[in-house]
Design a protein around this motif. Structure first.
Motif, PDB file in Angstrom:
ATOM      1  N   ALA A  93       0.820  -1.215   0.000  1.00  0.00           N
ATOM      2  CA  ALA A  93       0.000   0.000   0.000  1.00  0.00           C
ATOM      3  C   ALA A  93       0.851   1.261   0.000  1.00  0.00           C
ATOM      4  O   ALA A  93       0.583   2.216  -0.748  1.00  0.00           O
ATOM      5  CB  ALA A  93      -0.933  -0.009   1.210  1.00  0.00           C
ATOM      6  N   LEU A  94       1.906   1.281   0.814  1.00  0.00           N
ATOM      7  CA  LEU A  94       2.716   2.492   0.936  1.00  0.00           C
ATOM      8  C   LEU A  94       3.622   2.713  -0.270  1.00  0.00           C
ATOM      9  O   LEU A  94       4.008   3.853  -0.556  1.00  0.00           O
ATOM     10  CB  LEU A  94       3.568   2.413   2.204  1.00  0.00           C
ATOM     11  N   SER A  95       3.959   1.654  -0.995  1.00  0.00           N
ATOM     12  CA  SER A  95       4.877   1.809  -2.120  1.00  0.00           C
ATOM     13  C   SER A  95       4.164   1.988  -3.454  1.00  0.00           C
ATOM     14  O   SER A  95       4.703   2.645  -4.362  1.00  0.00           O
ATOM     15  CB  SER A  95       5.800   0.585  -2.214  1.00  0.00           C
ATOM     16  N   LYS A  96       2.950   1.440  -3.599  1.00  0.00           N
ATOM     17  CA  LYS A  96       2.290   1.433  -4.910  1.00  0.00           C
ATOM     18  C   LYS A  96       0.945   2.134  -4.947  1.00  0.00           C
ATOM     19  O   LYS A  96       0.461   2.468  -6.036  1.00  0.00           O
ATOM     20  CB  LYS A  96       2.101  -0.019  -5.386  1.00  0.00           C
ATOM     21  N   LEU A  97       0.334   2.371  -3.821  1.00  0.00           N
ATOM     22  CA  LEU A  97      -0.965   3.041  -3.806  1.00  0.00           C
ATOM     23  C   LEU A  97      -0.783   4.492  -3.373  1.00  0.00           C
ATOM     24  O   LEU A  97      -0.067   4.778  -2.416  1.00  0.00           O
ATOM     25  CB  LEU A  97      -1.934   2.326  -2.857  1.00  0.00           C
ATOM     26  N   ARG A  98      -1.396   5.363  -4.079  1.00  0.00           N
ATOM     27  CA  ARG A  98      -1.286   6.786  -3.770  1.00  0.00           C
ATOM     28  C   ARG A  98      -2.539   7.225  -3.033  1.00  0.00           C
ATOM     29  O   ARG A  98      -3.639   7.225  -3.586  1.00  0.00           O
ATOM     30  CB  ARG A  98      -1.120   7.607  -5.061  1.00  0.00           C
ATOM     31  N   PHE A  99      -2.394   7.583  -1.770  1.00  0.00           N
ATOM     32  CA  PHE A  99      -3.532   8.063  -0.989  1.00  0.00           C
ATOM     33  C   PHE A  99      -3.047   9.178  -0.075  1.00  0.00           C
ATOM     34  O   PHE A  99      -1.847   9.302   0.209  1.00  0.00           O
ATOM     35  CB  PHE A  99      -4.179   6.938  -0.173  1.00  0.00           C
ATOM     36  N   ARG A 100      -3.984   9.995   0.356  1.00  0.00           N
ATOM     37  CA  ARG A 100      -3.635  11.162   1.156  1.00  0.00           C
ATOM     38  C   ARG A 100      -3.004  10.726   2.486  1.00  0.00           C
ATOM     39  O   ARG A 100      -3.543   9.903   3.204  1.00  0.00           O
ATOM     40  CB  ARG A 100      -4.881  12.001   1.427  1.00  0.00           C
ATOM     41  N   GLY A 101      -1.878  11.318   2.805  1.00  0.00           N
ATOM     42  CA  GLY A 101      -1.199  11.032   4.061  1.00  0.00           C
ATOM     43  C   GLY A 101      -0.286   9.823   4.018  1.00  0.00           C
ATOM     44  O   GLY A 101       0.275   9.450   5.056  1.00  0.00           O
ATOM     45  N   PHE A 154       8.974  -1.192   6.834  1.00  0.00           N
ATOM     46  CA  PHE A 154      10.027  -0.423   6.177  1.00  0.00           C
ATOM     47  C   PHE A 154      10.752  -1.257   5.131  1.00  0.00           C
ATOM     48  O   PHE A 154      10.973  -0.807   3.997  1.00  0.00           O
ATOM     49  CB  PHE A 154      11.013   0.098   7.221  1.00  0.00           C
ATOM     50  N   LEU A 155      11.130  -2.489   5.467  1.00  0.00           N
ATOM     51  CA  LEU A 155      11.857  -3.319   4.519  1.00  0.00           C
ATOM     52  C   LEU A 155      10.982  -3.686   3.326  1.00  0.00           C
ATOM     53  O   LEU A 155      11.434  -3.624   2.176  1.00  0.00           O
ATOM     54  CB  LEU A 155      12.372  -4.580   5.217  1.00  0.00           C
ATOM     55  N   MET A 156       9.719  -4.054   3.580  1.00  0.00           N
ATOM     56  CA  MET A 156       8.850  -4.453   2.482  1.00  0.00           C
ATOM     57  C   MET A 156       8.499  -3.266   1.586  1.00  0.00           C
ATOM     58  O   MET A 156       8.394  -3.406   0.364  1.00  0.00           O
ATOM     59  CB  MET A 156       7.581  -5.095   3.034  1.00  0.00           C
ATOM     60  N   THR A 157       8.327  -2.095   2.178  1.00  0.00           N
ATOM     61  CA  THR A 157       8.054  -0.904   1.367  1.00  0.00           C
ATOM     62  C   THR A 157       9.241  -0.582   0.470  1.00  0.00           C
ATOM     63  O   THR A 157       9.079  -0.265  -0.716  1.00  0.00           O
ATOM     64  CB  THR A 157       7.735   0.298   2.274  1.00  0.00           C
ATOM     65  N   SER A 158      10.442  -0.666   1.022  1.00  0.00           N
ATOM     66  CA  SER A 158      11.643  -0.397   0.234  1.00  0.00           C
ATOM     67  C   SER A 158      11.791  -1.403  -0.901  1.00  0.00           C
ATOM     68  O   SER A 158      12.188  -1.038  -2.010  1.00  0.00           O
ATOM     69  CB  SER A 158      12.879  -0.440   1.144  1.00  0.00           C
ATOM     70  N   PHE A 159      11.470  -2.651  -0.649  1.00  0.00           N
ATOM     71  CA  PHE A 159      11.592  -3.664  -1.691  1.00  0.00           C
ATOM     72  C   PHE A 159      10.534  -3.478  -2.774  1.00  0.00           C
ATOM     73  O   PHE A 159      10.848  -3.481  -3.973  1.00  0.00           O
ATOM     74  CB  PHE A 159      11.467  -5.055  -1.077  1.00  0.00           C
ATOM     75  N   TYR A 160       9.300  -3.294  -2.368  1.00  0.00           N
ATOM     76  CA  TYR A 160       8.211  -3.169  -3.342  1.00  0.00           C
ATOM     77  C   TYR A 160       8.332  -1.896  -4.173  1.00  0.00           C
ATOM     78  O   TYR A 160       7.829  -1.837  -5.300  1.00  0.00           O
ATOM     79  CB  TYR A 160       6.858  -3.184  -2.632  1.00  0.00           C
ATOM     80  N   ALA A 161       8.985  -0.877  -3.621  1.00  0.00           N
ATOM     81  CA  ALA A 161       9.143   0.369  -4.380  1.00  0.00           C
ATOM     82  C   ALA A 161       9.995   0.154  -5.623  1.00  0.00           C
ATOM     83  O   ALA A 161       9.877   0.921  -6.596  1.00  0.00           O
ATOM     84  CB  ALA A 161       9.768   1.443  -3.493  1.00  0.00           C
ATOM     85  N   GLY A 162      10.837  -0.870  -5.627  1.00  0.00           N
ATOM     86  CA  GLY A 162      11.674  -1.138  -6.788  1.00  0.00           C
ATOM     87  C   GLY A 162      10.983  -1.930  -7.881  1.00  0.00           C
ATOM     88  O   GLY A 162      11.551  -2.102  -8.969  1.00  0.00           O
ATOM     89  N   ILE A 163       9.786  -2.429  -7.641  1.00  0.00           N
ATOM     90  CA  ILE A 163       9.046  -3.151  -8.677  1.00  0.00           C
ATOM     91  C   ILE A 163       8.404  -2.146  -9.626  1.00  0.00           C
ATOM     92  O   ILE A 163       7.723  -1.216  -9.186  1.00  0.00           O
ATOM     93  CB  ILE A 163       7.975  -4.059  -8.040  1.00  0.00           C
ATOM     94  N   PRO A 164       8.608  -2.274 -10.929  1.00  0.00           N
ATOM     95  CA  PRO A 164       8.075  -1.278 -11.874  1.00  0.00           C
ATOM     96  C   PRO A 164       6.554  -1.155 -11.784  1.00  0.00           C
ATOM     97  O   PRO A 164       5.828  -2.154 -11.663  1.00  0.00           O
ATOM     98  CB  PRO A 164       8.499  -1.831 -13.244  1.00  0.00           C
ATOM     99  N   ASP A 165       6.076   0.084 -11.854  1.00  0.00           N
ATOM    100  CA  ASP A 165       4.633   0.316 -11.811  1.00  0.00           C
ATOM    101  C   ASP A 165       3.931  -0.275 -13.030  1.00  0.00           C
ATOM    102  O   ASP A 165       2.724  -0.552 -12.973  1.00  0.00           O
ATOM    103  CB  ASP A 165       4.362   1.826 -11.743  1.00  0.00           C
ATOM    104  N   GLU A 166       4.660  -0.442 -14.134  1.00  0.00           N
ATOM    105  CA  GLU A 166       4.044  -1.003 -15.340  1.00  0.00           C
ATOM    106  C   GLU A 166       3.505  -2.415 -15.097  1.00  0.00           C
ATOM    107  O   GLU A 166       2.499  -2.814 -15.700  1.00  0.00           O
ATOM    108  CB  GLU A 166       5.059  -1.035 -16.484  1.00  0.00           C
ATOM    109  N   ILE A 167       4.170  -3.174 -14.225  1.00  0.00           N
ATOM    110  CA  ILE A 167       3.688  -4.515 -13.908  1.00  0.00           C
ATOM    111  C   ILE A 167       2.339  -4.436 -13.199  1.00  0.00           C
ATOM    112  O   ILE A 167       1.415  -5.211 -13.493  1.00  0.00           O
ATOM    113  CB  ILE A 167       4.724  -5.268 -13.051  1.00  0.00           C
TER     114      ILE A 167
END
Length: 275
Positions: A93-101, A154-167
């Motif tokens: 959610a924190l790496s791929k979903l854009r929501f307020r806050g 923190f670790l999972m957010t950092s990892f998932y942030a590297g997965i391309p949004d195109e996928i």
């Protein structure tokens, strides 16, 4: 060429010393656990005369280490399962979903990493007592989840942030819901990080003493590490039995490292290069 060899020696020698410093306590403890009380009193540093497993059997049965082992196994298994579930979902959610806050929420989670348990120990104990969760498995599981969830997120957010949004976009075009993207895309791709953080959380929970001591005051509900701590006072005149208890507590951690050291290294490397 001589410079390269010198550089290798400069790295190899400190690493060898560090390895010996790490291995020696385990070898010393194993040696003491194999001795009789008389042998230990005569010379604590000499090699044991034979492999005697009576001390291990005594610590496992008479000292109650078997019950403590089961308590730790139940609590750690449940806590790690919840940590991986909530951590992977929050990381997605924190790496791929854009929501307020979302950014502010992530910063709050980062701030929670710097709060030691001693700061929240008293209010947490009071809250758990009011909820009737002191001296229960669910109470200790929830305490572990609360303590180690920020690190997992923190670790999972950092990892998932590297997965391309195109996928993610391609999966949504194919008709997947957010849950489908999480289950079919993010979980399989996040396996290295999940394995890494799962093993680390297992070690954190298994080696914990303070949280368990606060949440499990009764003797029958002690976890293994708290049981080993209590064993020191109970068997202060029988050091070999105490050493056998320490050996029992250390063996699962050692086996985890021996069997999963490659996965730990691969998971940490993957998480650091994709962040």
């Amino acid at each position: 060429m001589s410079g390269v060899r010198a550089g290798r020696w400069l790295i190899a020698v400190p690493m060898a010393i560090l390895a010996l410093a790490t291995i020696y306590p385990l070898v010393f403890t194993t040696n003491v656990a194999m001795k009789t009380r008389h042998e230990y009193i005569l010379d604590r540093f000499s090699p044991a005369g034979a492999l005697r497993w009576e001390n291990v059997a005594s610590a496992w049965g008479n000292a109650g280490m078997a019950g403590y082992f089961v308590n730790s196994l139940i609590v750690v298994s449940c806590a790690v399962a919840l940590l991986l579930l909530f951590g992977s979902m929050a990381g997605f959610a924190l790496s791929k979903l854009r929501f307020r806050g979302s950014r502010l929420l992530f910063l709050g989670i980062l701030a929670a990493l710097f709060i030691p348990f001693q700061v929240i120990m008293v209010p947490l104990a009071r809250t758990m007592a009011d909820a009737g969760l002191i001296d229960t498995y669910p109470g200790l599981v929830l305490a572990y989840v609360a303590q180690f969830l920020p690190f997992t997120i923190f670790l999972m957010t950092s990892f998932y942030a590297g997965i391309p949004d195109e996928i993610i976009d391609a999966a949504r075009i194919d008709g997947n819901t957010l849950y489908g993207v999480y289950r079919r895309i993010m979980l399989p791709m996040g396996t290295p990080a999940l394995l890494s953080v799962g093993i680390l959380n297992t070690l954190f929970c298994w080696n914990d003493v303070l949280i368990s001591l606060v949440m499990m005051p009764s003797a029958e509900n002690r976890t293994l590490m708290v049981g080993v701590t209590a064993l020191r006072g109970q068997y202060s005149d029988d050091i070999p039995t105490f050493a056998a208890g320490v050996l029992i507590a250390a063996l699962p951690v050692l086996l985890i490292y021996l069997f999963f050291q490659r996965q730990i290294a691969d998971g940490i490397t993957a998480g650091s290069t994709k962040g």
